[in-house]
Scaffold this active site. Structure first.
Site, PDB file in Angstrom:
ATOM      1  N   CYS A 112      77.289 -59.205  26.924  1.00  0.00           N
ATOM      2  CA  CYS A 112      78.164 -60.384  26.796  1.00  0.00           C
ATOM      3  C   CYS A 112      77.368 -61.662  26.581  1.00  0.00           C
ATOM      4  O   CYS A 112      77.928 -62.699  26.234  1.00  0.00           O
ATOM      5  CB  CYS A 112      79.052 -60.511  28.026  1.00  0.00           C
ATOM      6  SG  CYS A 112      80.271 -59.188  28.117  1.00  0.00           S
ATOM      7  N   HIS A 253      81.281 -67.892  28.356  1.00  0.00           N
ATOM      8  CA  HIS A 253      81.727 -66.531  28.062  1.00  0.00           C
ATOM      9  C   HIS A 253      83.046 -66.302  28.802  1.00  0.00           C
ATOM     10  O   HIS A 253      83.214 -66.742  29.943  1.00  0.00           O
ATOM     11  CB  HIS A 253      80.673 -65.528  28.538  1.00  0.00           C
ATOM     12  CG  HIS A 253      81.135 -64.107  28.481  1.00  0.00           C
ATOM     13  ND1 HIS A 253      81.681 -63.566  27.349  1.00  0.00           N
ATOM     14  CD2 HIS A 253      81.157 -63.132  29.436  1.00  0.00           C
ATOM     15  CE1 HIS A 253      82.008 -62.300  27.600  1.00  0.00           C
ATOM     16  NE2 HIS A 253      81.710 -62.020  28.850  1.00  0.00           N
ATOM     17  N   ASN A 283      88.295 -60.382  27.126  1.00  0.00           N
ATOM     18  CA  ASN A 283      86.834 -60.394  26.992  1.00  0.00           C
ATOM     19  C   ASN A 283      86.450 -59.674  25.693  1.00  0.00           C
ATOM     20  O   ASN A 283      86.581 -58.454  25.596  1.00  0.00           O
ATOM     21  CB  ASN A 283      86.229 -59.692  28.211  1.00  0.00           C
ATOM     22  CG  ASN A 283      84.715 -59.729  28.221  1.00  0.00           C
ATOM     23  OD1 ASN A 283      84.085 -60.100  27.219  1.00  0.00           O
ATOM     24  ND2 ASN A 283      84.124 -59.333  29.331  1.00  0.00           N
TER      25      ASN A 283
END
Ligand code: UT7
Length: 328
Positions: A112, A253, A283
């Site tokens: 990520c 993020h 996500n």
């Protein structure tokens, strides 16, 4: 020589999967997903398309915006954990779709934090003077590695891509100012795809045991993400002698609204100083930051001269932050 972001674009597939849809698929509900994560819906790419499809679409938006031709691109870096194929690099498929004839490229797996790693890496090629136009893309088709029977992971992820064009600038005030990146392999077992690599190649057994899907120990990752992302976001601000009043916004993020809130609080930011789109997309791993950045730019929430902090936490564990002054 400094590196500026000269253009930013994104792509999301049309198909939406809502929290209500998941109520039909696993033992979950809209209330749990919303309060624990902040996610309401996510996008899902067609089965017969790969990550490069989204990456190339996001890149084309950047080329159109910046009015440059694909032949001018020197380098394509694709941050992804879901390459079209294990070999070759997804960058090769993006190059083909763009028909970019004068570049080289590679993939980067930073989980990520991938886009942040790729942005830091790409900016070095500009600062050395070796390259003039570097495409940095974050793209993931998470639906290809998610077990839609596992409620602890399937509600979290979605598919998307975002891209930026990096260019040199002689303006001292603009562009990438600083970055801080970390890697700690002690976190490797808490967020992983157990099989399909050289240690445990694909076999009938690995498929039968669902070892090609994402596994996450959510609680452990959450704990490290909250402290890691909050600390590194505040650290880059303090290291560069900036206060919460100097920062226009944090582009974090998007894994969990509670992690984002913790980082914003540690930095002393107001809610209107944080770019959040997790409710719409979930996500999307390497894509969250360039996607949020592109939407914020489209909505004119970020303007030339604004100080922006980007921060992320992900598999590895890997985490970090990057400070830049918006240049367009
Ligand atoms: O992006 C890369 C890095 N990743 C992250 O940053 C993610 C970090 N982790 C998280 O965001 C959170 O840990 C999750 C959103 C994944 C989970 O939230 P949590 O508050 O940490 O929940 P939990 O894992 O502690 O689970 C609490 C309960 C459990 O039940 P028991 O054991 O208390 O009976 C789970 O089984 O919630 C249950 N649960 C669910 N219930 C309804 C887990 N998933 C679901 C679900 N629906 N989808």
């Amino acid at each position: 020589m400094r590196t500026i972001i000269a253009g930013v674009g994104h792509f999301v597939p049309d198909r939406k999967l809502s929290n209500k849809d998941f109520e039909e698929m696993v033992d979950t509900n809209d209330e749990w997903i919303t309060t624990r994560t902040g996610i309401k819906e996510r996008r899902i790419l067609d089965k017969n398309k790969g990550t490069s499809h989204m990456a190339a679409k996001a890149a084309k938006m950047v080329l159109k915006q910046t009015q440059i031709s694909a032949d001018e691109i020197d380098l394509i870096i694709v941050a992804t954990v879901t390459p079209d194929r294990p070999v070759p690099a997804t960058a090769a498929f993006v190059q083909k779709q763009l028909n970019a004839k004068n570049c080289w490229g590679y993939d980067l797996n930073g989980g990520c934090t991938g886009f942040l790693c790729a942005l830091a890496t790409g900016s070095q090629f500009i600062e050395t003077g070796r390259h003039q136009k570097v495409l940095v893309i974050g793209a993931d088709k998470m639906s290809s590695i998610i077990n839609y029977k596992d409620r602890t992971t399937c509600v979290l992820f979605g598919d998307a891509a975002g891209a930026v064009l990096l260019e040199p600038s002689n303006d001292d005030g603009l562009g990438v100012e600083d970055f801080i990146l970390h890697l700690d392999g002690l976190g490797a077992d808490y967020l992983e795809i157990p099989a399909g690599g050289s240690l445990q190649p694909a076999s009938r057994e690995t498929v039968a045991q669902n070892l090609h899907f994402v596994y996450q120990d959510g609680r452990t990752v959450f704990k490290h993400a909250v402290s890691g992302m909050a600390e590194v976001s505040a650290e880059i601000m303090e290291k560069n002698k900036l206060t919460n009043k100097d920062i226009k916004c944090l582009i974090p993020h998007q894994a969990n609204l509670r992690i984002i809130d913790a980082a914003a609080k540690r930095m002393g930011l107001n809610p209107d100083q944080v770019v959040i789109n997790i409710s719409k997309y979930g996500n999307t791993t390497a894509a969250t930051i360039p996607l949020a950045m592109s939407e914020a730019y489209q909505e004119r929430k970020i303007r030339k001269g604004d100080w922006i902090v980007i921060s992320a936490f992900g598999a590895g564990f890997t985490w970090g932050s990057l400070l830049l002054k918006w240049a367009i």
